[in-house]
Design a protein around this motif. Structure first.
Motif, short mmCIF file in Angstrom:
data_model
loop_
_atom_site.label_atom_id
_atom_site.label_comp_id
_atom_site.label_asym_id
_atom_site.label_seq_id
_atom_site.Cartn_x
_atom_site.Cartn_y
_atom_site.Cartn_z
N ALA A 85 -34.38 27.18 -63.64
CA ALA A 85 -34.98 26.58 -62.45
C ALA A 85 -34.34 27.12 -61.17
O ALA A 85 -35.02 27.33 -60.16
CB ALA A 85 -34.86 25.06 -62.51
N LEU B 164 -34.22 19.88 -55.32
CA LEU B 164 -34.47 19.44 -56.70
C LEU B 164 -33.40 19.99 -57.64
O LEU B 164 -32.91 19.28 -58.52
CB LEU B 164 -35.86 19.89 -57.15
CG LEU B 164 -37.05 19.22 -56.46
CD1 LEU B 164 -38.36 19.86 -56.92
CD2 LEU B 164 -37.08 17.72 -56.76
N CYS B 165 -33.05 21.27 -57.45
CA CYS B 165 -32.00 21.86 -58.29
C CYS B 165 -30.67 21.15 -58.07
O CYS B 165 -29.93 20.89 -59.03
CB CYS B 165 -31.85 23.35 -57.98
SG CYS B 165 -33.21 24.38 -58.56
N ALA C 214 -43.40 17.48 -57.97
CA ALA C 214 -42.20 18.03 -58.60
C ALA C 214 -41.06 17.02 -58.59
O ALA C 214 -40.30 16.91 -59.55
CB ALA C 214 -41.77 19.31 -57.88
N ARG D 240 -37.22 22.24 -50.55
CA ARG D 240 -37.55 21.28 -51.61
C ARG D 240 -37.08 21.77 -52.96
O ARG D 240 -36.54 21.00 -53.76
CB ARG D 240 -39.06 21.02 -51.63
CG ARG D 240 -39.56 20.12 -50.52
CD ARG D 240 -40.92 19.52 -50.89
NE ARG D 240 -41.91 20.55 -51.15
CZ ARG D 240 -42.75 21.04 -50.25
NH1 ARG D 240 -42.72 20.58 -49.02
NH2 ARG D 240 -43.64 21.96 -50.57
N ARG D 241 -37.30 23.05 -53.24
CA ARG D 241 -36.87 23.59 -54.54
C ARG D 241 -35.36 23.47 -54.72
O ARG D 241 -34.87 23.05 -55.77
CB ARG D 241 -37.30 25.05 -54.66
CG ARG D 241 -38.79 25.29 -54.70
CD ARG D 241 -39.07 26.74 -54.99
NE ARG D 241 -40.48 27.09 -54.84
CZ ARG D 241 -40.97 27.86 -53.87
NH1 ARG D 241 -40.14 28.38 -52.97
NH2 ARG D 241 -42.26 28.12 -53.80
N TRP E 42 -35.82 30.36 -60.42
CA TRP E 42 -37.14 30.16 -59.83
C TRP E 42 -37.02 29.85 -58.34
O TRP E 42 -37.79 30.38 -57.51
CB TRP E 42 -37.84 29.03 -60.57
CG TRP E 42 -39.03 28.44 -59.89
CD1 TRP E 42 -40.25 29.02 -59.71
CD2 TRP E 42 -39.11 27.14 -59.30
NE1 TRP E 42 -41.09 28.17 -59.04
CE2 TRP E 42 -40.42 27.00 -58.78
CE3 TRP E 42 -38.21 26.08 -59.18
CZ2 TRP E 42 -40.84 25.84 -58.13
CZ3 TRP E 42 -38.64 24.92 -58.54
CH2 TRP E 42 -39.92 24.82 -58.03
N ALA E 43 -36.05 29.01 -57.98
CA ALA E 43 -35.85 28.69 -56.56
C ALA E 43 -35.40 29.92 -55.78
O ALA E 43 -35.85 30.15 -54.65
CB ALA E 43 -34.82 27.56 -56.43
N SER F 294 -28.38 23.17 -50.49
CA SER F 294 -29.46 22.28 -50.08
C SER F 294 -29.40 22.01 -48.58
O SER F 294 -30.44 22.03 -47.88
CB SER F 294 -29.38 20.97 -50.87
OG SER F 294 -30.44 20.10 -50.53
N GLY G 179 -38.36 32.20 -55.23
CA GLY G 179 -39.20 31.69 -54.16
C GLY G 179 -38.60 31.97 -52.79
O GLY G 179 -39.32 32.30 -51.84
N ARG H 61 -40.70 24.73 -48.33
CA ARG H 61 -40.86 24.84 -49.78
C ARG H 61 -39.55 25.22 -50.45
O ARG H 61 -39.17 24.65 -51.48
CB ARG H 61 -41.95 25.87 -50.10
CG ARG H 61 -43.36 25.40 -49.78
CD ARG H 61 -44.35 26.55 -49.89
NE ARG H 61 -44.39 27.09 -51.23
CZ ARG H 61 -45.17 26.64 -52.20
NH1 ARG H 61 -45.96 25.58 -51.98
NH2 ARG H 61 -45.17 27.21 -53.39
N SER H 62 -38.84 26.17 -49.87
CA SER H 62 -37.54 26.57 -50.43
C SER H 62 -36.55 25.41 -50.38
O SER H 62 -35.78 25.20 -51.33
CB SER H 62 -36.98 27.77 -49.67
OG SER H 62 -37.74 28.95 -49.94
#
Length: 217
Positions: A156, A179-180, A29, A175-176, A159-160, A87, A163, A172-173
């Motif tokens: 996106a 990225l956002c 990703a 990382r999402r 989506w985060a 983040s 999740g 995982r959260s």
């Protein structure tokens, strides 16, 4: 012979690490996001060059500059800051702070898009339509394209958030959300460049074009 060669390696004993095999790799990703940002950057760069070329022609005129655009810029900056905070909260596993920061980032981004729509309405009311003159055409094109990319970012972000609701805070959260946040910071930087170009006078645009090697009309 192949069997003897394999036994000679003594696979039952601990093997030295293979740097090539064990080196950490960037998640798919993250690599995909870098490619996407590169493509978007090239797209806006091409449009910026086209604007500088077109601004050298005598029919280019300055646009009125609504104060709303300053407010919109502040909203997008605050949205980017909120996502950076989210983040950090995701990395620390702070569930409450993460959810609040994500909600604030989304609300501020929606406010930015609504503000851009209001600016469009102001332009139309003042008689500056897409086909009225080249400066107006570029304004609608660039702000509309930027708004579409931000709307995609909101998808996106949803989506985060989904999740996070499904899995809770975790790697995982984190990382999402990271990225956002990267995407948001990039779009804010793009907007600052667009803001500077669109707010510049025709003379400034011609001088800027000359500075980057454009000559002629």
């Amino acid at each position: 012979m192949n069997l003897l060669a394999a036994l000679a390696v003594k696979p039952w004993l601990p093997q030295p690490p293979d740097p090539g095999r064990d080196a950490p790799r960037a998640p798919a990703a993250a690599v995909g996001l870098r490619v996407l940002l590169g493509v978007i950057a090239m797209l806006f760069a091409l449009f910026a060059i086209a604007l500088l070329v077109r601004a050298r022609l005598p029919d280019w005129q300055a646009l009125p500059w609504p104060a709303t655009l300053w407010l919109n810029t502040g909203l997008l900056a605050a949205s980017s800051v909120a996502l950076q905070f989210a983040s950090g909260a995701a990395r620390r596993g702070q569930d409450r702070g993460l959810r609040g920061a994500l909600a604030a980032a989304a609300a501020l981004a929606l406010g930015f898009l609504a503000g851009q729509g209001w600016v469009w309405a102001q332009f139309v009311a003042a008689g500056h339509f897409v086909a009225s003159h080249p400066a107006a055409s570029f304004f609608y094109l660039l702000t509309g394209l930027h708004g579409l990319h931000l709307a995609g970012g909101l998808v996106a972000l949803g989506w985060a958030a989904a999740g996070l609701a499904r899995e809770g805070p975790g790697e995982r959260s984190a990382r999402r959300v990271a990225l956002c946040a990267t995407y948001w910071h990039f779009l804010f930087a793009v907007w600052l460049v667009l803001f500077a170009l669109l707010a510049s006078s025709p003379g400034t645009l011609v001088a800027l074009g000359s500075a980057v090697g454009m000559h002629g009309h």
